[in-house]
Write an enzyme that holds these catalytic residues in place. Structure first.
Site, PDB file in Angstrom:
ATOM      1  N   ASN A  48     -79.953  94.750  94.624  1.00 18.47           N
ATOM      2  CA  ASN A  48     -80.645  95.670  95.524  1.00 18.47           C
ATOM      3  C   ASN A  48     -80.942  96.943  94.731  1.00 18.47           C
ATOM      4  OD1 ASN A  48     -81.487  97.380  97.531  1.00 18.47           O
ATOM      5  ND2 ASN A  48     -79.527  97.442  98.621  1.00 18.47           N
ATOM      6  N   TRP A  49     -82.196  97.104  94.375  1.00 21.67           N
ATOM      7  CA  TRP A  49     -82.558  98.245  93.505  1.00 21.67           C
ATOM      8  C   TRP A  49     -82.629  99.561  94.275  1.00 21.67           C
ATOM      9  CZ3 TRP A  49     -87.093  96.360  89.830  1.00 21.67           C
ATOM     10  CH2 TRP A  49     -86.618  95.322  89.017  1.00 21.67           C
ATOM     11  N   LYS A  50     -82.619  99.484  95.585  1.00 20.43           N
ATOM     12  CA  LYS A  50     -82.714 100.699  96.425  1.00 20.43           C
ATOM     13  C   LYS A  50     -83.937 101.528  95.989  1.00 20.43           C
ATOM     14  CE  LYS A  50     -77.815 100.267  97.194  1.00 20.43           C
ATOM     15  NZ  LYS A  50     -76.524 100.860  97.490  1.00 20.43           N
ATOM     16  N   HIS A  67     -78.873  96.786 105.941  1.00 22.41           N
ATOM     17  CA  HIS A  67     -78.072  97.464 104.919  1.00 22.41           C
ATOM     18  C   HIS A  67     -77.445  98.719 105.518  1.00 22.41           C
ATOM     19  CE1 HIS A  67     -76.890  99.654 101.359  1.00 22.41           C
ATOM     20  NE2 HIS A  67     -76.875  98.474 100.753  1.00 22.41           N
ATOM     21  N   GLU A  87     -77.058 101.612 104.453  1.00 25.92           N
ATOM     22  CA  GLU A  87     -77.838 102.853 104.287  1.00 25.92           C
ATOM     23  C   GLU A  87     -78.948 102.928 105.329  1.00 25.92           C
ATOM     24  OE1 GLU A  87     -78.633 102.284 100.108  1.00 25.92           O
ATOM     25  OE2 GLU A  87     -76.498 102.568  99.713  1.00 25.92           O
ATOM     26  N   GLU A 123     -70.555  93.920 103.381  1.00 25.36           N
ATOM     27  CA  GLU A 123     -70.563  95.118 102.558  1.00 25.36           C
ATOM     28  C   GLU A 123     -69.767  96.221 103.240  1.00 25.36           C
ATOM     29  OE1 GLU A 123     -73.986  95.017  99.567  1.00 25.36           O
ATOM     30  OE2 GLU A 123     -74.668  96.126 101.323  1.00 25.36           O
ATOM     31  N   GLY A 133     -71.317 101.989  96.446  1.00 25.42           N
ATOM     32  CA  GLY A 133     -71.655 103.119  95.580  1.00 25.42           C
ATOM     33  C   GLY A 133     -70.485 104.061  95.330  1.00 25.42           C
ATOM     34  N   SER A 189     -69.742  97.979  95.059  1.00 25.17           N
ATOM     35  CA  SER A 189     -69.173  98.279  93.745  1.00 25.17           C
ATOM     36  C   SER A 189     -68.768  97.037  92.939  1.00 25.17           C
ATOM     37  CB  SER A 189     -67.994  99.248  93.875  1.00 25.17           C
ATOM     38  OG  SER A 189     -68.446 100.476  94.423  1.00 25.17           O
ATOM     39  N   GLY A 192     -75.654  96.670  93.882  1.00 21.77           N
ATOM     40  CA  GLY A 192     -76.477  97.875  93.864  1.00 21.77           C
ATOM     41  C   GLY A 192     -76.559  98.433  92.448  1.00 21.77           C
ATOM     42  N   GLY A 193     -75.757  99.442  92.174  1.00 18.94           N
ATOM     43  CA  GLY A 193     -75.816 100.161  90.899  1.00 18.94           C
ATOM     44  C   GLY A 193     -75.847  99.262  89.665  1.00 18.94           C
TER      45      GLY A 193
HETATM   46  P1  PGA Z   1     -73.210  99.155  94.958  1.00 19.89           P
HETATM   47  O1  PGA Z   1     -74.199  98.854  96.186  1.00 19.89           O
HETATM   48  O2  PGA Z   1     -73.072  97.872  94.195  1.00 19.89           O
HETATM   49  O3  PGA Z   1     -73.890 100.256  94.172  1.00 19.89           O
HETATM   50  O4  PGA Z   1     -71.909  99.592  95.560  1.00 19.89           O
HETATM   51  C1  PGA Z   1     -74.117  97.654  96.883  1.00 19.89           C
HETATM   52  C2  PGA Z   1     -75.151  97.612  97.973  1.00 19.89           C
HETATM   53  O5  PGA Z   1     -75.457  98.673  98.542  1.00 19.89           O
HETATM   54  O6  PGA Z   1     -75.694  96.553  98.286  1.00 19.89           O
END
Ligand code: PGA
Length: 249
Positions: A9-11, A94, A96, A166, A172, A212, A233-234
């Site tokens: 997930n590149w956000k 998600h 967010e 999640e 994050g 994470s 994510g990251g």
């Molecule tokens: P993260 O994000 O790996 O940076 O914790 C995961 C996600 O939001 O899907």
């Protein structure tokens, strides 16, 4: 046999040049035929990503979509628009989106219905916040999120659902759920699905873990019985890290 899935997930990261560079690096990664690898660039880069991944096993998915199919919704993107550029998968729910854009169990239910109506595969995210885990209501929260947004579906529709647990406190933050904590929720979710539907259906659903995930912890989490890969994510923004995570699946 459930396939392992690793989805990045590149956000809100990666412009046109960065997208081209990252996809070029990802294209050289070799991975098992039992694994599916997906990337979710921002809306503006989807068409580019579809073109650049053509002929590879990398799948491109959207990070969100609107529940309506068209109309006066300034700034929004619909399922038919995504379909028209070759996108058949979408992340919904998600944390967010839930936290910053007021997405609720009810609005997500509508989005899921619209996505399925357009033959899209949904990566549906759910998970508790830190205070909910501290108050030991995390099982109830997860149950509510799934029941309200997904448990109206008929069994056939579940073939287009991928789940992603999640825990919000792990996204994050660098704090990962332990493999046991992930397994505990994943097994609970599979049992919930089995009791609402049937065990064969529950056993066919891929349940990813997100929060994470890094090269150093991926293998331990992915090796749990009910963990079928991860939503990253990251670490999905760095080709080497993403490669190591894919190869841990
Ligand atoms: P993260 O994000 O790996 O940076 O914790 C995961 C996600 O939001 O899907």
């Amino acid at each position: 046999m459930r396939k392992k899935i690793v989805a990045g997930n590149w956000k809100m990261n990666n412009d046109q040049r960065e997208t081209a560079e990252l996809i070029a690096a990802l294209k050289s990664i070799r991975f098992s035929t039992k694994t599916r690898v997906m990337i979710a660039p921002a809306f503006t880069q989807l068409q580019q990503a579809v073109a650049l991944t053509e002929g590879t096993r990398l799948e491109v998915l959207a990070q969100n979509m609107n529940a309506a199919t068209n109309g006066a919704f300034t700034g929004e993107i619909s399922a038919p628009m995504l379909n028209s550029i070759g996108i058949q998968n979408v992340i919904l729910g998600h944390s967010e989106r839930r936290a910053y854009y007021n997405e609720t169990d009810d609005s997500l239910k509508s989005k899921v219905d619209t996505a399925l109506l357009h033959d899209m595969e949904v990566v549906f995210c759910f998970g508790e916040e830190l205070n909910e885990r501290k108050s030991a209501i995390h099982f109830d929260v997860v149950k509510r999120q799934l029941e309200k947004a997904l448990f109206h579906l008929d069994s056939g529709q579940w073939s287009n659902i991928i789940l992603a647990y999640e825990p919000v406190w792990a996204i994050g933050t660098g704090e990962t759920a332990t493999p046991d904590q992930a397994q505990e929720i994943h097994a609970y979710v599979r049992d919930l699905i089995a009791s609402k539907y049937e065990s064969s259906l529950a056993n066919s659903i891929s349940i990813l873990y997100g929060g994470s995930v890094k090269p150093a912890n991926a293998a331990a989490i992915f090796s749990q019985n009910d963990v079928d890969g991860g939503l990253i994510g990251g670490a999905a923004l760095q080709a080497e890290d993403f490669k190591a995570i894919i190869q841990s699946a």
